[in-house]
Design an enzyme around this catalytic site. Structure first.
Site, PDB file in Angstrom:
ATOM      1  N   ASP A   1     -35.981 105.194  19.606  1.00  0.00           N
ATOM      2  CA  ASP A   1     -36.219 106.565  19.189  1.00  0.00           C
ATOM      3  C   ASP A   1     -34.829 107.204  19.053  1.00  0.00           C
ATOM      4  O   ASP A   1     -33.826 106.643  19.510  1.00  0.00           O
ATOM      5  CB  ASP A   1     -37.086 107.309  20.203  1.00  0.00           C
ATOM      6  CG  ASP A   1     -37.675 108.595  19.609  1.00  0.00           C
ATOM      7  OD1 ASP A   1     -37.207 109.014  18.527  1.00  0.00           O
ATOM      8  OD2 ASP A   1     -38.586 109.179  20.214  1.00  0.00           O
TER       9      ASP A   1
HETATM   10  C1  BGC Z   1     -38.915 111.786  17.885  1.00  0.00           C
HETATM   11  C2  BGC Z   1     -39.446 110.721  16.980  1.00  0.00           C
HETATM   12  C3  BGC Z   1     -38.880 110.895  15.594  1.00  0.00           C
HETATM   13  C4  BGC Z   1     -37.371 110.878  15.675  1.00  0.00           C
HETATM   14  C5  BGC Z   1     -36.695 111.044  14.336  1.00  0.00           C
HETATM   15  C6  BGC Z   1     -37.410 111.866  17.834  1.00  0.00           C
HETATM   16  O1  BGC Z   1     -36.935 112.976  18.548  1.00  0.00           O
HETATM   17  O2  BGC Z   1     -39.343 111.542  19.208  1.00  0.00           O
HETATM   18  O3  BGC Z   1     -40.854 110.777  16.941  1.00  0.00           O
HETATM   19  O4  BGC Z   1     -39.360 109.894  14.752  1.00  0.00           O
HETATM   20  O5  BGC Z   1     -36.945 111.931  16.528  1.00  0.00           O
HETATM   21  O6  BGC Z   1     -36.801 112.329  13.878  1.00  0.00           O
END
Ligand code: BGC
Length: 786
Positions: A275
């Site tokens: 993530d």
């Molecule tokens: C979120 C993800 C997301 C990623 C990219 C993260 O903070 O938890 O779900 O895909 O950011 O934006």
């Protein structure tokens, strides 16, 4: 012979030239080995670290891979020397999240906001979900994105998780199958998905440092089961590891999770990415990162990627800490992804997906995901023309949640617009009053539906008596209640309950309209569960369209006026009180504000890791999540799991089960016994015979939805259940065990409305798995009889 020898010596001479002098192989689907062999250590490390977040800003860095699709969350790095292009990664799950505006470009790049995950899951219709995501996938492809960062399918462990709206259900079978349909729809368009957040990201509070402490049994039966179903049924191109820890280990460093379970046991062949900034502990945990450990664990790609990540990986290999074979495997997984993409195949995307057609897709999908919670004959409003709308949300509906799950759409249809489009007359005096208030509110607080977590409070003046003109001028009153939630923050018990103003509004409107013999309908424009037990007797009908995307006003009007029929079923239980849920006592809702005050925490950062539900969360409810708890412990609920009414009625025939060897087939005939067309869902709950471990009273093992049945029409639904899926997880044996005995297959239209059952004797079966993800502290899990 001579020629052969010459050729051989020429070839060996060529092979012994220094790397730089050799023509570098250009990536093809069939020469990945050669490309890896030609890569320097630095190139390898660069390939497994993304290209930063340049594309995320309003003005992406021109010329860098991050500017390929502005607003995309990340990209992989291109290595032109080897013919390796970038791969563009962009958020979902309610639609493609990209920027609308681009520098030096007057075009608008809108994407469709489709229904939120919870709404899709409420359809209990995998074919419908696949249709929706085919449309979504077309937008992904035509805007030049290769991987949609979706679906999100962590289990809805507690009603207050801020991201529940993106997630599907409290049940792994429903959640896993809906997610598989989602992935299949998107990937049918030649683009990929990233199934997230793997795993145990069941709360937002301190999501980057929280340690989910969970028993191996609950992990296997619930929190991993949904991912397993999705992965085995849809083969997602990528998976996103989560921010949190599980039983003390960061998921992105967990070889047990990302290799032993995911690849060795489930046979997953795709790529795993972190993530965004995952794999980095928050400062209060010491700010630890170990990119070598990510690579070793099987986390192939670090996103969004920073130079120091590259350096860490290079250093780890050079120092001998990381065997290069692990890095090579990650490189291979990235290259496997690259060669699958349309960009690699030279596809010319149009930047013109069919947004008009997709608006219709989202408008219609909303009906299947809408749950009719109550109806005393009021809906549909077939003979209604004049409508009074109460509640701010009636004038400013919420299309979806906030954070990375928010979609930059062209518009959101309000209920006023929706009802007007349906030919209704909406009370203007009320409309003007609310409009003035909302304008003022927006001036002070910012635009709704962006990243604003607050929903406008009902203004004081609207607490005044409902006027007699309002009542006499209108045929019906509609009150819309809304909640918004999103990434980075959990909901509170206060947010779960009605506010005093909302309660007063409900009482006033119901009293005034009922006195005049007129009906009141409540519309719930929410992303998750809210309290209903104390007030559900007041209105005549309650409709739950959730946050069903940009066409929401039209979708609700279609439902209210009977142009479409709700056929959604709750994908989670609606408890009487939030405190009834056994996970609530270990959920951050009980974290007092002072303990979340970061500035005071930072003074003694080490203590933060010791704060319950901040530093760690004990999943003490064990396997008793949602209806597994309420039905086993016989607790009263406001609305049970699987509940949902229709404008028509259905009867269920006797269910039949047939032993098919490895699997069991179950059939049931459903008949529309009412006066309007509609769809019904058959839900199959299985009660297992007693074993050494205690078991939930029943568990959902299969489900199917009918087509639209005309009055009097029937359809026989046939479902299959693999016998091994009847197993419970025995920690003492590290095995799935199907206890021998008679299994009861209970078919119903909710977990508490069982229409008939059938039984089958099943023999013992054992499937051993690895003894991994062990809790590092003593965890007491809830057991029957406690
Ligand atoms: C979120 C993800 C997301 C990623 C990219 C993260 O903070 O938890 O779900 O895909 O950011 O934006």
């Amino acid at each position: 012979m001579k020629i052969k020898a010459l050729l051989f010596s020429a070839l060996t001479a060529f092979a012994s030239l220094p790397a730089a002098a050799q023509p570098a192989p250009q990536l093809r689907a069939d020469n990945i080995d050669a490309v890896i062999a030609a890569m320097t250590l630095e190139e390898k490390a660069n390939l497994v670290v993304g290209d930063g977040m340049g594309g995320f800003s309003a003005r992406p860095v021109i010329g860098s891979s991050s500017s390929i699709v502005p607003g995309a969350a990340g990209t992989t790095k291109a290595i032109p020397r080897l013919g390796i292009p970038s791969v563009v990664l962009s958020d979902g799950p309610a639609g493609l999240r990209i920027n609308v505006d681009r520098p030096f470009d007057h075009n608008k790049y809108y994407a469709t906001h489709f229904p939120i995950g919870t709404s899709l899951a409420s359809s209990w219709n995998t074919a419908l979900v696949e249709d929706v995501t085919k449309a979504m996938g077309q937008e992904v492809r035509e805007y030049g994105v290769e991987v949609l960062l979706a679906p999100a399918l962590c289990l809805q462990r507690n009603p207050l998780c801020g991201r529940n709206f993106e997630y599907y259900s409290e049940d792994p079978v429903l959640s896993g199958n809906i997610a598989a349909a989602y992935v299949n729809g998107i990937q049918s368009q030649g683009v990929g998905t990233s199934v997230k957040h793997f795993a145990f990201n069941n709360q937002e509070t301190m999501r980057m440092g929280n340690d989910a402490r969970v028993s191996q049994r609950a992990a296997r039966e619930l929190y991993l089961k949904n991912f397993q179903i999705c992965i085995e049924k849809s083969h997602p191109w990528t998976i996103m590891s989560s921010y949190n820890r599980v039983n003390g280990v960061m998921t992105s460093e967990s070889h047990d999770l990302l290799t032993t379970i995911l690849r060795d046991e489930w046979g997953y062949k795709g790529l795993v990415m972190t993530d965004w900034f995952g794999g980095t502990d928050p400062v209060w945990r010491g700010g630890h990162t170990d990119r070598g450990a990510n690579i070793w664990a099987g986390n192939d790609l670090i996103e969004p990627g920073m130079d120091k990540d590259v350096k860490e990986i290079v250093d780890a290999v050079k120092s001998g800490k990381l065997d290069v074979k692990y890095l090579n495997q990650c490189v291979r997984n990235v290259l496997d992804l690259v060669v699958r993409t349309k960009r690699f195949a030279g596809y010319h995307y149009s930047n013109h997906p069919d947004l008009e057609a997709h608006a219709q897709v989202t408008r219609q999908a909303a009906a299947e995901g809408t749950v009719l919670l109550k109806n005393n004959g009021t809906l549909p409003l077939t003979s209604v023309r004049n409508v009074a709308l109460y509640g701010n949300a009636s004038y400013s509906l919420i299309a979806g949640g906030t954070g990375s799950g928010n979609v930059n759409r062209a518009y959101t249809i309000s209920l006023v617009e929706g009802l007007r489009n349906a030919g209704c007359h909406v009370d203007e005096t009320l409309t003007n009053r609310y409009a003035a208030y909302l304008e003022e509110w927006t001036r002070k607080h910012g635009k709704l539906n962006a990243n604003v977590l607050e929903v406008p409070k009902l203004p004081d003046e609207l607490e005044a008596e409902v006027t007699s003109e309002e009542v006499s001028n209108n045929d019906v009153a509609i009150i819309t209640l809304s909640r918004i939630s999103g990434e980075g923050q959990d909901r509170t018990a206060e947010n779960y309950n009605l506010s005093t103003q909302e309660r007063e509004l409900l009482h006033r409107v119901c009293a005034a309209y009922h006195q005049a013999g007129k009906k009141v309908v409540v519309v719930l424009n929410v992303g998750g569960v809210m309290e209903t037990a104390s007030w559900k007797d007041l209105p005549d009908a309650i409709l739950l369209p959730w946050q069903c995307g940009q066409e929401i006003g039209n979708s609700i009007a279609d439902l209210l006026m009977g142009k479409s029929t709700p056929s959604g079923k709750l994908p989670m239980t609606w408890p009487v009180s939030i405190n009834d849920d056994p996970s609530t006592k270990n959920f951050p809702s009980d974290v007092k504000d002072e303990s979340l005050d970061l500035s005071s925490m930072f003074k003694d950062a080490s203590k933060m890791a010791q704060v319950k539900n901040v530093g760690y969360t004990n999943y003490e409810e064990g396997i008793y999540v949602g209806y597994r708890y309420y039905d086993t412990f016989k607790k009263e609920v406001s609305y049970p799991f699987g509940f949902g009414l229709s404008y028509t009625t259905f009867s269920f025939g006797k269910p039949y089960v047939k032993d098919q060897g490895k699997s069991i087939s179950l059939s049931v005939t459903i008949t529309n016994t009412g006066k309007r067309p509609g769809k019904e869902v058959a839900q199959v709950y299985v009660t297992a015979p007693k074993g050494k471990e205690d078991k939930p009273a029943q568990e959902l093992k299969a489900f199917a939805k009918t087509r639209t049945l005309q009055p009097g029409e029937s359809q026989t639904l046939v479902m299959n259940i693999d016998k091994i899926d009847l197993a419970s997880f025995y920690e003492s044996k590290s095995a799935w065990v199907v206890d021998p005995g008679v299994y009861t297959f209970r078919v119903g239209s909710s977990s508490r409305d069982i229409k008939g059952n059938a039984t089958l004797a099943v023999k013992k079966q054992i499937k051993k798995v690895h003894n991994v993800l062990k809790p590092q502290v003593k965890l007491t899990s809830l057991k029957l009889g406690q």
